[in-house]
Design a protein around this motif. Structure first.
Motif, short mmCIF file in Angstrom:
data_model
loop_
_atom_site.label_atom_id
_atom_site.label_comp_id
_atom_site.label_asym_id
_atom_site.label_seq_id
_atom_site.Cartn_x
_atom_site.Cartn_y
_atom_site.Cartn_z
N THR A 281 -9.43 0.01 3.62
CA THR A 281 -8.09 -0.43 3.26
C THR A 281 -7.91 -0.37 1.76
N ARG A 282 -6.88 0.36 1.31
CA ARG A 282 -6.55 0.43 -0.11
C ARG A 282 -5.07 0.06 -0.26
N LEU A 283 -4.78 -1.20 0.00
CA LEU A 283 -3.38 -1.63 0.04
C LEU A 283 -2.67 -1.44 -1.29
N GLU A 313 -8.48 -6.19 1.43
CA GLU A 313 -8.28 -5.19 0.39
C GLU A 313 -9.61 -4.82 -0.24
N ARG A 314 -9.96 -3.52 -0.21
CA ARG A 314 -11.18 -3.06 -0.85
C ARG A 314 -10.98 -2.73 -2.32
N GLY A 315 -9.73 -2.53 -2.70
CA GLY A 315 -9.44 -2.18 -4.09
C GLY A 315 -9.23 -3.41 -4.95
N ASP A 316 -8.49 -3.22 -6.03
CA ASP A 316 -8.25 -4.27 -7.02
C ASP A 316 -7.12 -5.18 -6.53
N PRO A 317 -7.37 -6.46 -6.27
CA PRO A 317 -6.29 -7.36 -5.83
C PRO A 317 -5.17 -7.49 -6.86
N GLU A 318 -5.50 -7.38 -8.15
CA GLU A 318 -4.45 -7.48 -9.17
C GLU A 318 -3.46 -6.33 -9.06
N ALA A 322 0.57 -6.68 -8.42
CA ALA A 322 1.58 -6.04 -9.28
C ALA A 322 2.54 -5.19 -8.45
N GLN A 323 2.01 -4.44 -7.47
CA GLN A 323 2.88 -3.59 -6.65
C GLN A 323 3.75 -4.43 -5.71
N MET A 324 3.24 -5.55 -5.26
CA MET A 324 4.06 -6.44 -4.44
C MET A 324 5.22 -7.00 -5.26
N ALA A 350 -8.46 -14.29 1.66
CA ALA A 350 -8.80 -12.92 1.31
C ALA A 350 -8.10 -12.55 0.02
N ALA A 351 -8.81 -11.83 -0.84
CA ALA A 351 -8.28 -11.55 -2.17
C ALA A 351 -6.94 -10.83 -2.11
N GLY A 352 -6.82 -9.84 -1.21
CA GLY A 352 -5.57 -9.11 -1.11
C GLY A 352 -4.42 -9.97 -0.64
#
Length: 395
Positions: A281-283, A313-318, A322-324, A350-352
């Motif tokens: 997952t790379r949300l 989320e496997r990527g950067d939660p920050e 920002a995209q949200m 969960a971080a995401g």
């Protein structure tokens, strides 16, 4: 004359706590797009009281007479009734076709007991109340815990879904009996009459549903729910202005694949088009891609955007946060449906999910048919206030 043998095998709907069964049927009709309000519901219950609640034909005609508001409602009513009560229309003389998908059946009670006499035919299909109770229980079951027969019944119920966004006032106007004076049409009418007095022509704003955008997570952690959510998306695409994307390790637009009328053909086409089933997952990255390629250009502007994901989320939660925030600035409403939210003791740790939640207008469950019905109500603006539970989840 009603076949006595069939009447003997039926179990009265009211004997099975049937008000809940009938109300569940009306909820399914609402999810399919019928405007079955409380007045129609009460009229339906009164009509069933006057007839025989355990007889399939009587329930069918009581509902058709009280719950359908016009010709356009009839097709939806037929589909929901067939999925909910296991029969086609009001026909009680036919058995359910042998080729139909399996459905859970409980045996009805014989009125006089004893075995059937030789040559006596089987009763025409399972008892109405039994199937209805089965469907009502199924509405609240977690999709991940269903067996194959229950999944087949769930898929039939999902076919009847409808998903429409909240209505908005369009810049276009249409002729109306009440509203502002339409100067052009009024002048044309005066000229047609040679200057003689004429009735003022009026027009009013056109109300249209907002676009709905569904972002469906097909990663490995969402595998138990992905097919049901995509069948929900298929019904939404058939019902109106809806765009659907799958998200995992890639972003894939699947609106065209889901446009097939047959849901099984749509699922086959979608399986061939989506390369990242049950992956990671790379949300954050995929949401940025969606906004850059489609959302910023107009697809998300003023739309109701629904994310169906567990928030892993496997990527950067920050980056996701920002995209949200970008998405929230563009969309009319951002809704997040999380199947894990229904589990006891759930918290968005969960971080995401924690990064996305501040930019979410409504955070709802997505684990069952009843949860998807509530999601549809939030999307059309019927209960957005009740669904806003972010404060409780943060606490």
């Amino acid at each position: 004359m009603t076949d006595e043998r069939e009447e003997g095998t039926t179990v009265g709907v009211r004997a099975l706590g049937g008000d809940a069964v009938l109300v569940g049927f009306v909820r399914a009709l609402r999810a399919a797009g019928l405007e079955a309000g409380s007045e129609r519901l009460h009229a339906f219950l009164r009509a069933v009281d006057e007839l025989r609640a355990g007889m399939r034909a009587d329930v069918y005609w009581a509902g058709r007479a009280t719950l359908c508001g016009g010709h356009d409602d009839l097709e939806r009513y037929e589909r929901v009734f067939a999925a909910y009560f296991g029969a086609r229309g009001g026909d009680t003389s036919r058995a359910v076709p042998a080729a139909a998908p399996p459905r859970p059946v409980l045996a009805g009670r014989e009125a006089h007991g004893g075995a059937r006499e030789p040559g006596e035919r089987e009763p025409s299909g399972p008892p109405t109340a039994t199937l209805a109770s089965s469907a009502e229980v199924l509405r609240h079951r977690d999709v991940a815990a269903l067996d194959p027969a229950e999944r087949a019944q769930l898929h039939r119920l999902l076919v009847a879904f409808a998903l429409r966004g909240q209505t908005r006032r369009s810049a276009r106007r249409r002729p109306a009996r009440r509203g502002d004076v339409d100067p052009r049409r009024t002048v044309r009418e005066l000229l047609r009459r040679g200057g003689e007095p004429a009735r003022l022509r009026r027009h009013a704003r056109v109300h249209r549903p907002r676009r709905v955008v569904l972002l469906v997570d097909v990663s490995g952690s969402m595998a138990p729910y992905a097919e049901a959510l995509l069948r929900f998306a298929h019904a939404a695409v058939r019902g109106g202005r809806t765009e659907v994307f799958t998200i995992g390790t890639r972003l894939t637009r699947v609106t065209r694949e889901l446009a097939h009328r047959d849901p099984d053909l749509a699922m086959t086409a979608l399986a061939a088009a989506v390369p990242d089933w049950r992956g990671g997952t790379r949300l954050g990255e995929l949401l940025r891609e969606f906004l850059n390629r489609w959302g910023q250009r107009g697809m998300a502007r003023g739309a109701v955007v629904v994310l169906l994901s567990d928030g892993w989320e496997r990527g950067d939660p920050e980056l996701l946060g920002a995209q949200m925030r970008r998405l929230h600035a563009l969309a009319h409403q951002v809704v997040w449906a999380n199947p894990r939210k229904a589990r006891p003791g759930y918290a968005p740790l969960a971080a995401g999910m924690a990064a996305a939640l501040p930019s979410v207008d409504a955070f709802v469950e997505g684990h069952s048919l009843a949860a998807l019905e509530r999601l549809a109500a939030v999307v059309r603006g019927a209960s957005s206030g009740a669904a806003l539970e972010k404060g409780a989840q943060r606490a």
